[in-house]
Design a protein around this motif. Sequence first.
Motif, short mmCIF file in Angstrom:
data_model
loop_
_atom_site.label_atom_id
_atom_site.label_comp_id
_atom_site.label_asym_id
_atom_site.label_seq_id
_atom_site.Cartn_x
_atom_site.Cartn_y
_atom_site.Cartn_z
N TYR A 203 -15.96 -6.56 -0.83
CA TYR A 203 -14.77 -5.72 -0.67
C TYR A 203 -14.70 -5.17 0.75
N SER A 204 -13.52 -5.25 1.37
CA SER A 204 -13.34 -4.64 2.68
C SER A 204 -12.29 -3.55 2.68
N GLU A 205 -11.21 -3.75 1.90
CA GLU A 205 -10.15 -2.75 1.79
C GLU A 205 -9.24 -3.12 0.63
N PRO A 206 -8.38 -2.19 0.22
CA PRO A 206 -7.44 -2.53 -0.84
C PRO A 206 -6.54 -3.68 -0.40
N GLY A 207 -6.15 -4.48 -1.35
CA GLY A 207 -5.23 -5.58 -1.06
C GLY A 207 -3.92 -5.36 -1.78
N CYS A 208 -2.84 -5.81 -1.16
CA CYS A 208 -1.54 -5.79 -1.83
C CYS A 208 -0.72 -6.96 -1.31
N ALA A 209 0.13 -7.46 -2.17
CA ALA A 209 1.00 -8.58 -1.80
C ALA A 209 2.31 -8.43 -2.55
N PHE A 210 3.39 -8.76 -1.88
CA PHE A 210 4.72 -8.73 -2.49
C PHE A 210 5.00 -10.10 -3.10
N THR A 211 5.74 -10.10 -4.20
CA THR A 211 5.97 -11.36 -4.91
C THR A 211 7.11 -12.18 -4.31
N SER A 212 7.87 -11.62 -3.36
CA SER A 212 8.93 -12.41 -2.72
C SER A 212 9.26 -11.85 -1.35
N GLU A 213 9.81 -12.69 -0.49
CA GLU A 213 10.27 -12.27 0.84
C GLU A 213 11.35 -11.21 0.68
N ASN A 214 12.24 -11.38 -0.32
CA ASN A 214 13.32 -10.45 -0.58
C ASN A 214 12.80 -9.05 -0.87
N LEU A 215 11.81 -8.99 -1.76
CA LEU A 215 11.22 -7.71 -2.13
C LEU A 215 10.53 -7.08 -0.93
N LEU A 216 9.85 -7.89 -0.13
CA LEU A 216 9.18 -7.40 1.06
C LEU A 216 10.19 -6.76 2.00
N ALA A 217 11.32 -7.41 2.22
CA ALA A 217 12.36 -6.87 3.10
C ALA A 217 12.95 -5.59 2.53
N LYS A 218 13.23 -5.60 1.22
CA LYS A 218 13.81 -4.42 0.57
C LYS A 218 12.87 -3.23 0.61
N ALA A 219 11.59 -3.48 0.45
CA ALA A 219 10.61 -2.41 0.37
C ALA A 219 10.26 -1.82 1.73
N SER B 235 6.03 -4.03 6.18
CA SER B 235 4.66 -3.58 6.44
C SER B 235 4.49 -2.09 6.20
N VAL B 236 5.55 -1.31 6.31
CA VAL B 236 5.46 0.12 6.04
C VAL B 236 5.10 0.34 4.57
N ALA B 237 5.77 -0.39 3.68
CA ALA B 237 5.48 -0.27 2.25
C ALA B 237 4.07 -0.77 1.94
N ALA B 238 3.68 -1.88 2.56
CA ALA B 238 2.33 -2.42 2.33
C ALA B 238 1.28 -1.42 2.78
N THR B 239 1.50 -0.81 3.92
CA THR B 239 0.56 0.19 4.44
C THR B 239 0.48 1.38 3.49
N GLU B 240 1.63 1.80 2.98
CA GLU B 240 1.66 2.93 2.03
C GLU B 240 0.89 2.61 0.76
N VAL B 241 1.10 1.41 0.20
CA VAL B 241 0.40 1.00 -1.01
C VAL B 241 -1.10 0.97 -0.75
N LYS B 242 -1.50 0.37 0.38
CA LYS B 242 -2.93 0.26 0.70
C LYS B 242 -3.56 1.64 0.88
N GLN B 243 -2.84 2.58 1.51
CA GLN B 243 -3.37 3.93 1.68
C GLN B 243 -3.58 4.61 0.34
N LYS B 244 -2.60 4.47 -0.55
CA LYS B 244 -2.72 5.11 -1.87
C LYS B 244 -3.85 4.47 -2.67
#
Length: 164
Positions: free
Chosen positions: A19-35, A38-47
Motif C-alpha cells: 500500500y502506498s496511498e488511497p486509490g480512486c478511479a472514475f468509471t467514465s470520462e464524462n463523470l470525471l469531467a462532471k466531478a 483531478s480536484v475531485a480525485a484529490t478530495e476523495v483520496k484525502q478523505k
Amino acid sequence: MVIGHVRLDQSSLIGTWLYSEPGCAFTSENLLAKAGGSVAATEVKQKLSTVYNTVGIKSENTGFAFDKNGNFEAYIKSIPLKGTYTFDPSSGKLNLKSMLITIPAYVTRTSNGISITMESKKLLTVLQTILSFTGNSTLSTISDLSKNYDGVRMGFDLVKYNGR
C-alpha cells in the motif's frame, strides 16, 4: 484516473505489492469531467487517507501478493486474507475469492505501480469484514463518500515490493 485507462496483463500483476496511498478511479470520462477531474480525485483520496489513517492502514501492514497459479494473499491492517483470483486483462476486472468474502475489483497501472479499486459500497463491506476482527467500527466516512461519489471506485494504490 478513469477506470481502464491504463491496463496491464496478468504477468504484470504477479508479485508482492505494498500500500502506498488511497486509490480512486472514475468509471467514465464524462463523470470525471462532471466531478471536476483531478480536484475531485484529490478530495476523495484525502478523505480516504483520513479514514485509512484512523483505522491504521499503512504500507507496513497492508498489501497484496499474486502468484502465477491464481493464488493471492492480502493483508489489510495485518489481517490476512488468502484465496484465489481471476484477472481479465481486457476489462481490468479482478475477482478475489476467499473463504470469507468475494471481492470484485479493478486493476489499472499507475505511474508508480498499480491501483486496485472497487465500488465504494464493496470497499466499505471489505473493510467492515476485515476490521470486525479488530473491533474498529469507524467507517462512516466511506459510507458518506459512497453516497456523494456515485461512479467512483475506491481502494488502494500499490507499489511493487522488491525486497529489502
